[in-house]
Design an enzyme around this catalytic site. Structure first.
Site, short mmCIF file in Angstrom:
data_model
loop_
_atom_site.label_atom_id
_atom_site.label_comp_id
_atom_site.label_asym_id
_atom_site.label_seq_id
_atom_site.Cartn_x
_atom_site.Cartn_y
_atom_site.Cartn_z
N GLU A 34 0.86 -1.19 0.00
CA GLU A 34 0.00 0.00 0.00
C GLU A 34 0.89 1.24 0.00
O GLU A 34 1.78 1.36 0.82
CB GLU A 34 -0.92 -0.04 1.23
CG GLU A 34 -1.67 1.25 1.52
CD GLU A 34 -2.46 1.80 0.34
OE1 GLU A 34 -3.30 1.09 -0.23
OE2 GLU A 34 -2.21 2.98 -0.03
N HIS A 52 -25.40 -1.02 -0.62
CA HIS A 52 -26.36 -0.90 -1.71
C HIS A 52 -27.18 -2.17 -1.86
O HIS A 52 -26.74 -3.27 -1.49
CB HIS A 52 -25.64 -0.60 -3.02
CG HIS A 52 -25.27 0.85 -3.15
ND1 HIS A 52 -26.21 1.82 -3.34
CD2 HIS A 52 -24.06 1.48 -3.12
CE1 HIS A 52 -25.61 3.00 -3.42
NE2 HIS A 52 -24.30 2.83 -3.28
N VAL A 173 4.08 0.66 -5.53
CA VAL A 173 4.55 -0.20 -6.63
C VAL A 173 4.89 0.69 -7.83
O VAL A 173 4.05 1.47 -8.29
CB VAL A 173 3.48 -1.24 -6.99
CG1 VAL A 173 3.87 -2.02 -8.24
CG2 VAL A 173 3.25 -2.18 -5.81
N SER A 346 -18.56 2.25 -7.78
CA SER A 346 -19.68 1.93 -6.91
C SER A 346 -20.48 0.78 -7.50
O SER A 346 -20.63 0.72 -8.73
CB SER A 346 -20.58 3.15 -6.76
OG SER A 346 -21.45 2.96 -5.69
N CYS A 408 -11.55 12.72 23.65
CA CYS A 408 -12.28 13.52 22.65
C CYS A 408 -13.66 13.80 23.22
O CYS A 408 -14.45 12.87 23.40
CB CYS A 408 -12.37 12.74 21.33
SG CYS A 408 -13.55 13.43 20.17
N CYS A 410 -16.18 15.71 21.93
CA CYS A 410 -17.32 15.69 20.99
C CYS A 410 -17.85 14.28 20.80
O CYS A 410 -19.04 14.05 20.76
CB CYS A 410 -16.91 16.24 19.63
SG CYS A 410 -16.23 17.89 19.66
N CYS A 445 -15.83 19.79 16.83
CA CYS A 445 -14.66 20.68 16.89
C CYS A 445 -13.52 20.17 16.02
O CYS A 445 -12.49 20.84 15.90
CB CYS A 445 -14.21 20.91 18.33
SG CYS A 445 -13.03 19.73 18.99
N CYS A 450 -8.87 17.63 21.10
CA CYS A 450 -8.16 16.37 21.40
C CYS A 450 -6.86 16.13 20.62
O CYS A 450 -6.08 15.27 21.00
CB CYS A 450 -9.08 15.18 21.24
SG CYS A 450 -9.63 14.88 19.56
#
Ligand code: FAD
Length: 484
Positions: A34, A52, A173, A346, A408, A410, A445, A450
């Site tokens: 990756e 879906h 790659v 998709s 955190c 929120c 936020c 955080c």
């Protein structure tokens, strides 16, 4: 010669991770290469998170077949991989006579595709399903669902690693050569990998790898889609995704989707951008999102906006039909032991595991595979403090006092969760890596409170210097030095 593998998967998106997980059912030495620093940094991290149903595409397409298979099995998949999922259904709404005709056409396709439980409903029935959704009439699609694409991709990748696969991040790659013995030599910025098999799951860049492997040289014709994220206040007002009637060319304009974590996504817009990749958000499209989203969702309100993002579809035009090419899983005699996945557009999130099983079949068609008797399909995720009732919260704090410290505010994420995220089996240490595993900094936020605590935690837990800590990619340093 570098490390030798049985199979190298190029790309750690949802498809590459599903392929690695399904291959790990067999006695194979597998690795995933990756180019980014974590999984889910490509198309898989920039979509709508919808499971879906299969109504959006024609029958007899591979994408429809995989989508329906992926949809039908998702309760089991979610339970094996500990991935939150809700089969909330979906509405495709329309207004006026013109749209009614188009929607009836879509409904007929749904019947032909045998989408379970679909029905045409009127305005009153829409309102009884969700009073904040507007439309004169709609197709109700009960089998559609919502999931978090990050959690799902991470879960697939972790399960693959737990079953023996290896991930190499920051490994792009750059070339593939084949030697006289038929082995592939894969060049990356992190060294050479030698392998008997290669699977191309490189998403937006799959056309490049395709050429490297000796398959066709495709030219992408990409589509850009902009989104708005609304905060959880808006999420209280939407129970299921709402789509408009397809436009004259059959495409779906902006839709409004609740997320599994309680936000609302508005988008994507549709803009053809050709061969480039463009993640810029624009005021023009924000206005389009507001206008089109408000038509179907009466609670659209600029006060709820917290962030924008862009997804890019890896579309390729079929040279014969001039329509969008179907999903491709290619093999060919002149390139034995290469499996080439292109145009995984998709609904690739929904279709990831069915695609992966078809990749395994392609391998099995050329050699016998021995089952990995130690394969365990079960993966456990981080136990989220915010999801517990009062008793559950108390129990967690008693078991681990770090659950008593909120990092955190929120999203109500605790120190214990951040710690677990940093010790993930994939070895990811970026701030975004913690964010996608815990939701810390995903709230209103956006990390204002955080982020400094998260960086401090990376230093403490992983022994890194603060100047080394990255937000999400090489060069994206959180700190460059002392101010005073
Ligand atoms: C706007 C939008 C909305 C969508 N909504 C939905 C939805 O709601 N439901 C649904 O089912 N599907 C949806 N999709 C489709 C779905 O997101 C994709 O089909 C799916 O994520 C594709 O996964 P992937 O693994 O093939 O690609 P990616 O996630 O892009 O993964 C490919 C990976 O390969 C890596 N890579 C590329 N080149 C190299 C290289 N040379 N070396 C090493 N690594 C490399 C990339 O960094 C990337 O991580 C949507 C797509 C878009 C764009």
């Amino acid at each position: 010669m570098g490390t030798q593998y049985d199979i190298v998967v190029i790309g750690g998106g949802v498809v590459g991770s599903a392929v690695a997980r399904e291959l790990s059912r067999y006695q194979l030495k597998i690795c995933v290469l990756e180019k980014e620093l974590d999984v889910c940094n490509g198309v898989s991290g920039r979509n709508t998170g919808l499971l879906h149903s299969g109504i959006l595409h024609e029958k007899n397409l591979l994408r429809t077949e995989c989508c329906m298979e992926g949809n039908a099995e998702f309760e089991q998949v979610a339970s094996e991989l500990d991935v939150p999922f809700k089969r909330c259904g979906k509405l495709i709404v329309g207004f006026g006579e013109e749209e009614k005709k188009r929607l009836e056409g879509l409904y007929q396709r749904g019947l032909e595709n045998e989408i379970p439980g679909i029905k045409m409903i009127d305005h009153d029935e829409i309102k009884s399903l969700d009073p904040n959704i507007d439309g004169d009439f709609a197709i109700y699609v009960p089998s559609a669902g919502i999931l978090c694409p990050f959690t799902y991709t991470i879960a697939l990748a972790e399960n693959a690693v737990e079953n023996g696969a290896e991930y190499y991040f920051d490994h792009e790659v750059t070339g593939v050569e084949k030697d006289e013995e038929g082995l592939f030599h894969i060049s990356t910025n992190g060294g050479e990998f030698v392998t008997r098999w290669v699977v191309n799951c490189a998403g937006l860049y799959a056309f490049r790898i395709s050429e490297m492997l000796g398959f066709e040289a495709y030219v992408p014709n990409r589509i850009k889609g902009e989104y708005e994220i609304l905060d959880k206040k808006a999420g209280n007002f939407l129970s299921m995704p709402v789509y408009p009637t397809p436009n004259e060319s059959g495409a779906f304009d902006v839709h409004v989707t609740p997320t599994i974590d309680g936000n609302v996504l508005v988008g994507p817009t549709i803009e053809t951008i050709g061969t480039k990749i463009d993640y810029a958000v624009t005021q023009k499209m924000i206005d389009v999102l507001v206008e089109q989203g408000s038509r179907m969702f009466s609670r659209m309100n600029r006060d709820y906006y917290i962030r924008n993002y862009v997804g890019v579809f890896p579309t390729i035009e079929d040279p014969e039909t001039h329509k969008e090419m179907d999903f491709q899983i290619q093999t060919k005699e002149s390139a034995p032991h290469a499996v080439n996945l292109v145009c995984i557009n998709s609904p690739g999130l929904t279709s990831a595991l069915p695609l992966a099983r078809r990749v395994v079949e392609k391998v099995k068609a050329q050699e016998e595979l021995t089952a990995n008797e130690k394969f365990n399909p079960i993966r456990k995720g981080i136990v989220k403090f915010a999801d517990q009732d009062e008793e559950g919260k108390q129990r967690l704090i008693e078991q681990d006092p770090d659950y008593g410290e909120i990092y955190c505010r929120c999203e109500c994420v605790t120190r214990a969760e951040v710690k677990q995220a940093l010790h993930n089996v994939l070895g990811v240490s970026t701030i975004s890596g913690v964010k996608y595993r815990t939701r810390a900094s995903m709230g209103r936020c956006q990390g204002g409170y955080c982020e400094t605590r998260l960086t401090q935690m990376v230093q403490e837990e992983l022994g890194k210097q603060k100047e080394e800590i990255l937000l999400n990619k090489n060069g994206a340093y959180m700190f460059t030095g002392e101010v005073k």
